[in-house]
Motif scaffolding. Structure first.
Motif, PDB file in Angstrom:
ATOM      1  N   PHE A  56      14.659  21.729  -3.183  1.00 58.46           N
ATOM      2  CA  PHE A  56      15.978  21.788  -2.553  1.00 58.46           C
ATOM      3  C   PHE A  56      15.856  22.655  -1.311  1.00 58.46           C
ATOM      4  CE2 PHE A  56      20.092  24.096  -2.107  1.00 58.46           C
ATOM      5  CZ  PHE A  56      20.865  23.014  -1.722  1.00 58.46           C
ATOM      6  N   GLN A  57      16.144  22.080  -0.172  1.00 58.55           N
ATOM      7  CA  GLN A  57      16.025  22.777   1.113  1.00 58.55           C
ATOM      8  C   GLN A  57      14.642  23.426   1.243  1.00 58.55           C
ATOM      9  OE1 GLN A  57      19.558  25.293   0.886  1.00 58.55           O
ATOM     10  NE2 GLN A  57      20.739  23.821   2.095  1.00 58.55           N
ATOM     11  N   ASP A  58      13.612  22.631   0.927  1.00 57.47           N
ATOM     12  CA  ASP A  58      12.204  23.018   1.054  1.00 57.47           C
ATOM     13  C   ASP A  58      11.764  24.101   0.068  1.00 57.47           C
ATOM     14  OD1 ASP A  58      11.811  21.211   3.183  1.00 57.47           O
ATOM     15  OD2 ASP A  58      12.577  22.688   4.616  1.00 57.47           O
ATOM     16  N   GLN A  59      12.589  24.400  -0.920  1.00 56.98           N
ATOM     17  CA  GLN A  59      12.226  25.399  -1.920  1.00 56.98           C
ATOM     18  C   GLN A  59      12.162  24.735  -3.291  1.00 56.98           C
ATOM     19  OE1 GLN A  59      14.957  28.702  -2.186  1.00 56.98           O
ATOM     20  NE2 GLN A  59      13.564  29.975  -3.374  1.00 56.98           N
ATOM     21  N   HIS A  60      11.099  25.038  -4.052  1.00 55.86           N
ATOM     22  CA  HIS A  60      10.970  24.465  -5.395  1.00 55.86           C
ATOM     23  C   HIS A  60      12.087  25.027  -6.272  1.00 55.86           C
ATOM     24  CE1 HIS A  60       9.306  23.006  -9.143  1.00 55.86           C
ATOM     25  NE2 HIS A  60       8.346  22.387  -8.467  1.00 55.86           N
ATOM     26  N   VAL A  61      12.715  24.150  -7.056  1.00 55.87           N
ATOM     27  CA  VAL A  61      13.864  24.601  -7.848  1.00 55.87           C
ATOM     28  C   VAL A  61      13.473  25.642  -8.898  1.00 55.87           C
ATOM     29  CG1 VAL A  61      15.200  22.491  -7.466  1.00 55.87           C
ATOM     30  CG2 VAL A  61      13.662  22.638  -9.451  1.00 55.87           C
TER      31      VAL A  61
END
Length: 210
Positions: A56-61
């Motif tokens: 999500f937005q280049d960050q792993h959840v």
């Protein structure tokens, strides 16, 4: 906004690669049991895949705090939760969860008007019909003003005429604000009219219900 890679969940979902772009209306379609609701819960961090990655937005959840995530990414279930008390209390409940300023009555009334729910704020929310409860829940998430709206069959209890009235204004408002919407719908008309990005999930052999 969301990138999904190599996702497997039980015998329900298998997604090799999927992207859900920001500031668009994405419609998830497919027959019952294809895993649409399950997938939406994963985007909201209510479920985790057995294998694979969600960003999500280049960050792993896995690196995201679920509570903070759910303040940015709000999910509306097909049968939304209605809390005991007045319509006013229900509208402000989402804002309290998101730790945002509670709204004055005039703002609450405007939200009800937008979803064509012609009720007084001090009326008992639990006495509303199924379709009225859906509209109340839509007004509640609208007031929360998150970045992403996850909507699971948000108009399933509405007749065709009311569905069109409500969704025309609701979706138009979100598009004006540049919001991201991921919406499950069985309505081909709804998907064709509002879906800028349509994703069809196929039911797998021997698959469980959603």
């Amino acid at each position: 906004m969301f990138v999904i890679e190599g996702l497997i969940y039980k015998n329900i979902l298998q997604i090799s690669k999927m992207e859900i772009p920001a500031k668009t209306i994405t419609c998830l379609v497919g027959e019952s049991g294809a895993g649409k609701s399950t997938f939406l819960k994963m985007l909201n961090l209510m479920l985790s895949p057995d294998r694979g990655d969600i960003f999500f937005q280049d960050q792993h959840v896995k690196d995201i705090d679920p509570v903070q995530h759910r303040r940015k990414v709000v999910m509306l279930a097909q049968q939304p939760t209605i809390f005991p008390g007045a319509i006013r209390d229900n509208l402000n409940k989402g804002l309290a969860f998101a730790e945002k300023r509670l709204k004055e009555d005039d703002e609450l009334s405007r939200a009800l008007e937008l979803v064509h729910l012609h009720k007084k704020l001090d009326e008992d929310a639990e006495r509303l019909s199924g379709g009225e409860k859906q509209r109340l829940a839509l007004a509640r998430v609208l007031l929360m003003d998150p970045e992403v709206y996850l909507l699971d069959e948000p108009t399933s209890a509405l007749d065709a005429e009311t569905e069109e009235l409500v969704m025309n204004r609701f979706i138009s408002t979100l598009k004006e604000k540049g919001k991201t919407v991921v919406m499950i719908t069985h309505s081909q008309k709804l998907a064709a009219k509002y879906g800028e990005n349509i994703i069809k999930l196929e039911k797998r052999a021997g698959e469980q219900d959603e």
